[in-house]
Design a protein around this motif. Structure first.
Motif, PDB file in Angstrom:
ATOM      1  N   PRO A 140       0.726  -1.213  -0.015  1.00  0.00           N
ATOM      2  CA  PRO A 140      -0.075   0.085   0.087  1.00  0.00           C
ATOM      3  C   PRO A 140       0.793   1.325   0.092  1.00  0.00           C
ATOM      4  CG  PRO A 140      -0.865  -1.434   1.611  1.00  0.00           C
ATOM      5  CD  PRO A 140       0.481  -2.116   1.195  1.00  0.00           C
ATOM      6  N   GLU A 141       1.960   1.081   0.603  1.00  0.00           N
ATOM      7  CA  GLU A 141       2.693   2.694   0.600  1.00  0.00           C
ATOM      8  C   GLU A 141       3.417   2.777  -0.387  1.00  0.00           C
ATOM      9  OE1 GLU A 141       5.535  -1.081   2.195  1.00  0.00           O
ATOM     10  OE2 GLU A 141       3.296  -0.201   2.467  1.00  0.00           O
ATOM     11  N   THR A 142       3.344   1.979  -1.576  1.00  0.00           N
ATOM     12  CA  THR A 142       4.250   2.449  -2.907  1.00  0.00           C
ATOM     13  C   THR A 142       2.995   2.805  -3.773  1.00  0.00           C
ATOM     14  OG1 THR A 142       3.963   0.105  -3.780  1.00  0.00           O
ATOM     15  CG2 THR A 142       5.882   0.648  -2.590  1.00  0.00           C
ATOM     16  N   ARG A 143       1.733   2.744  -3.368  1.00  0.00           N
ATOM     17  CA  ARG A 143       0.693   2.954  -4.263  1.00  0.00           C
ATOM     18  C   ARG A 143       0.317   4.659  -4.295  1.00  0.00           C
ATOM     19  NH1 ARG A 143      -2.909  -0.871  -6.044  1.00  0.00           N
ATOM     20  NH2 ARG A 143      -4.216   0.921  -6.546  1.00  0.00           N
ATOM     21  N   SER A 144      -0.042   5.025  -5.239  1.00  0.00           N
ATOM     22  CA  SER A 144      -0.273   6.639  -5.258  1.00  0.00           C
ATOM     23  C   SER A 144      -1.746   6.984  -5.698  1.00  0.00           C
ATOM     24  CB  SER A 144       0.888   7.232  -6.138  1.00  0.00           C
ATOM     25  OG  SER A 144       0.936   6.892  -7.554  1.00  0.00           O
ATOM     26  N   ASP A 145      -2.712   6.271  -5.672  1.00  0.00           N
ATOM     27  CA  ASP A 145      -3.920   6.587  -6.351  1.00  0.00           C
ATOM     28  C   ASP A 145      -4.433   7.623  -6.043  1.00  0.00           C
ATOM     29  OD1 ASP A 145      -3.464   3.837  -7.296  1.00  0.00           O
ATOM     30  OD2 ASP A 145      -4.853   2.808  -6.032  1.00  0.00           O
ATOM     31  N   ASP A 146      -4.216   8.317  -4.677  1.00  0.00           N
ATOM     32  CA  ASP A 146      -4.609   9.304  -4.191  1.00  0.00           C
ATOM     33  C   ASP A 146      -4.106  10.563  -4.474  1.00  0.00           C
ATOM     34  OD1 ASP A 146      -2.787   8.511  -2.446  1.00  0.00           O
ATOM     35  OD2 ASP A 146      -3.465   9.461  -0.967  1.00  0.00           O
ATOM     36  N   LEU A 147      -2.894  10.416  -5.429  1.00  0.00           N
ATOM     37  CA  LEU A 147      -1.993  11.534  -5.783  1.00  0.00           C
ATOM     38  C   LEU A 147      -2.058  11.771  -7.292  1.00  0.00           C
ATOM     39  CD1 LEU A 147       0.993  10.514  -3.482  1.00  0.00           C
ATOM     40  CD2 LEU A 147      -0.648  12.312  -2.834  1.00  0.00           C
ATOM     41  N   VAL A 148      -1.846  13.168  -7.556  1.00  0.00           N
ATOM     42  CA  VAL A 148      -1.759  13.300  -9.106  1.00  0.00           C
ATOM     43  C   VAL A 148      -0.850  14.552  -9.132  1.00  0.00           C
ATOM     44  CG1 VAL A 148      -4.289  12.870  -9.400  1.00  0.00           C
ATOM     45  CG2 VAL A 148      -3.610  15.129  -8.822  1.00  0.00           C
ATOM     46  N   PHE A 149      -0.348  14.714 -10.456  1.00  0.00           N
ATOM     47  CA  PHE A 149       0.174  15.922 -10.983  1.00  0.00           C
ATOM     48  C   PHE A 149      -0.906  16.867 -11.614  1.00  0.00           C
ATOM     49  CE2 PHE A 149       4.505  13.708 -12.150  1.00  0.00           C
ATOM     50  CZ  PHE A 149       5.154  13.978 -10.815  1.00  0.00           C
ATOM     51  N   ALA A 150      -0.732  18.172 -11.308  1.00  0.00           N
ATOM     52  CA  ALA A 150      -1.615  19.078 -12.188  1.00  0.00           C
ATOM     53  C   ALA A 150      -0.460  19.920 -12.885  1.00  0.00           C
ATOM     54  CB  ALA A 150      -2.302  20.055 -11.155  1.00  0.00           C
ATOM     55  N   TYR A 151      -0.944  19.454 -14.344  1.00  0.00           N
ATOM     56  CA  TYR A 151       0.027  20.133 -15.496  1.00  0.00           C
ATOM     57  C   TYR A 151      -0.497  21.445 -15.950  1.00  0.00           C
ATOM     58  CZ  TYR A 151       2.020  20.718 -19.847  1.00  0.00           C
ATOM     59  OH  TYR A 151       2.836  21.129 -21.335  1.00  0.00           O
ATOM     60  N   ILE A 152       0.157  22.639 -15.553  1.00  0.00           N
ATOM     61  CA  ILE A 152      -0.536  24.065 -15.762  1.00  0.00           C
ATOM     62  C   ILE A 152       0.679  24.615 -16.851  1.00  0.00           C
ATOM     63  CG2 ILE A 152      -1.255  25.915 -14.713  1.00  0.00           C
ATOM     64  CD1 ILE A 152      -1.411  24.046 -12.081  1.00  0.00           C
ATOM     65  N   THR A 153      -0.115  25.266 -17.790  1.00  0.00           N
ATOM     66  CA  THR A 153       0.825  26.173 -18.419  1.00  0.00           C
ATOM     67  C   THR A 153       0.657  27.802 -18.156  1.00  0.00           C
ATOM     68  OG1 THR A 153      -0.570  26.404 -20.412  1.00  0.00           O
ATOM     69  CG2 THR A 153       1.099  24.731 -20.383  1.00  0.00           C
ATOM     70  N   ALA A 154       1.546  28.630 -18.267  1.00  0.00           N
ATOM     71  CA  ALA A 154       1.408  30.040 -18.005  1.00  0.00           C
ATOM     72  C   ALA A 154       2.247  30.832 -18.921  1.00  0.00           C
ATOM     73  CB  ALA A 154       1.991  30.165 -16.600  1.00  0.00           C
ATOM     74  N   GLY A 155       1.884  32.018 -19.060  1.00  0.00           N
ATOM     75  CA  GLY A 155       2.396  32.861 -19.946  1.00  0.00           C
ATOM     76  C   GLY A 155       3.909  33.437 -19.748  1.00  0.00           C
ATOM     77  N   SER A 156       4.462  33.030 -18.523  1.00  0.00           N
ATOM     78  CA  SER A 156       5.823  33.529 -18.194  1.00  0.00           C
ATOM     79  C   SER A 156       6.342  32.779 -16.814  1.00  0.00           C
ATOM     80  CB  SER A 156       5.691  34.821 -17.939  1.00  0.00           C
ATOM     81  OG  SER A 156       5.328  35.284 -16.495  1.00  0.00           O
ATOM     82  N   LYS A 157       7.597  32.424 -16.833  1.00  0.00           N
ATOM     83  CA  LYS A 157       8.017  32.013 -15.549  1.00  0.00           C
ATOM     84  C   LYS A 157       7.520  32.719 -14.577  1.00  0.00           C
ATOM     85  CE  LYS A 157      12.498  31.051 -13.292  1.00  0.00           C
ATOM     86  NZ  LYS A 157      14.105  31.277 -13.423  1.00  0.00           N
ATOM     87  N   GLU A 158       7.468  33.953 -14.371  1.00  0.00           N
ATOM     88  CA  GLU A 158       6.954  34.744 -13.123  1.00  0.00           C
ATOM     89  C   GLU A 158       5.588  34.345 -12.995  1.00  0.00           C
ATOM     90  OE1 GLU A 158      10.472  35.999 -14.744  1.00  0.00           O
ATOM     91  OE2 GLU A 158       8.672  36.159 -15.813  1.00  0.00           O
ATOM     92  N   GLU A 159       4.642  34.187 -13.771  1.00  0.00           N
ATOM     93  CA  GLU A 159       3.165  34.092 -13.617  1.00  0.00           C
ATOM     94  C   GLU A 159       3.040  32.414 -13.124  1.00  0.00           C
ATOM     95  OE1 GLU A 159      -1.010  34.141 -15.490  1.00  0.00           O
ATOM     96  OE2 GLU A 159       0.661  33.451 -16.980  1.00  0.00           O
ATOM     97  N   ALA A 160       4.090  31.485 -13.477  1.00  0.00           N
ATOM     98  CA  ALA A 160       4.132  30.372 -13.132  1.00  0.00           C
ATOM     99  C   ALA A 160       4.498  30.009 -11.686  1.00  0.00           C
ATOM    100  CB  ALA A 160       4.926  29.336 -14.091  1.00  0.00           C
ATOM    101  N   LEU A 161       5.551  30.745 -11.390  1.00  0.00           N
ATOM    102  CA  LEU A 161       6.275  30.846  -9.929  1.00  0.00           C
ATOM    103  C   LEU A 161       5.286  31.481  -8.924  1.00  0.00           C
ATOM    104  CD1 LEU A 161       9.841  32.051 -10.667  1.00  0.00           C
ATOM    105  CD2 LEU A 161       9.002  29.733  -9.678  1.00  0.00           C
ATOM    106  N   ARG A 162       4.429  32.564  -9.230  1.00  0.00           N
ATOM    107  CA  ARG A 162       3.626  32.993  -8.511  1.00  0.00           C
ATOM    108  C   ARG A 162       2.342  32.193  -8.309  1.00  0.00           C
ATOM    109  NH1 ARG A 162      -1.042  35.487  -9.850  1.00  0.00           N
ATOM    110  NH2 ARG A 162      -0.422  35.659 -12.102  1.00  0.00           N
TER     111      ARG A 162
END
Length: 118
Positions: free
Chosen positions: A10-32
Motif C-alpha cells: 500500500p505505501e508504494t501506491r499513489s492512487d490518491d496523488l496526481v500531478f496538475a499540469y499547468i501552462t502559464a504565460g511566463s516563468k514569473e506567472e508560473a512561480l506566483r
C-alpha cells in the motif's frame, strides 16, 4: 503468509496523488501561481519549467507563444479546488490545468506529498 511484492504494498501506491499540469504565460506567472498553491496547501510542491514554446489553435488561427510549465503535486481530492484557484490567479481566459495520475513511487516521497497537502 508470503511477503507482498513492492508493486502491491500500500505505501508504494499513489492512487490518491496526481500531478496538475499547468501552462502559464511566463516563468514569473508560473512561480506566483505555484507559490500560492503551496502556501495554501493545495499542492505539496510546484515545479516550474521555463522556456517552453506552444503551438496551438485559438479562435480559428494557429498561434505560437513562449510559455512556462508548472507541475503541481497534489491529492486527487484537491484537484477541483486547485483548478478553481489557478483560474482565479491565471492571466489566461482558459488556462490549461490537466490532471495526470501518478504511478508507483518512493514511499517516503509519497508520504511527504500526502503530509504537505491539506
Amino acid at each position: 503468509m508470503p511477503e507482498t511484492s513492492p508493486a502491491t504494498r500500500p505505501e508504494t501506491r499513489s492512487d490518491d496523488l496526481v500531478f496538475a499540469y499547468i501552462t502559464a504565460g511566463s516563468k514569473e506567472e508560473a512561480l506566483r501561481i505555484g507559490r500560492s498553491l503551496v502556501e495554501e496547501r493545495l499542492a505539496a510542491c510546484a515545479n516550474v519549467l521555463d522556456g517552453m514554446t506552444s503551438v496551438y489553435r485559438w479562435n480559428g488561427a494557429v498561434e505560437q507563444a513562449d510559455e512556462a510549465v508548472l507541475i503541481a503535486k497534489t491529492r486527487s481530492s484537491l484537484f477541483d479546488r486547485l483548478t478553481a484557484r489557478v483560474r482565479e490567479l491565471h492571466s489566461y481566459d482558459t488556462p490549461c490545468v490537466v490532471e495526470l495520475a501518478l504511478g508507483r513511487g518512493n514511499p517516503a516521497y509519497l508520504d511527504w506529498l500526502r503530509a504537505e497537502t491539506a
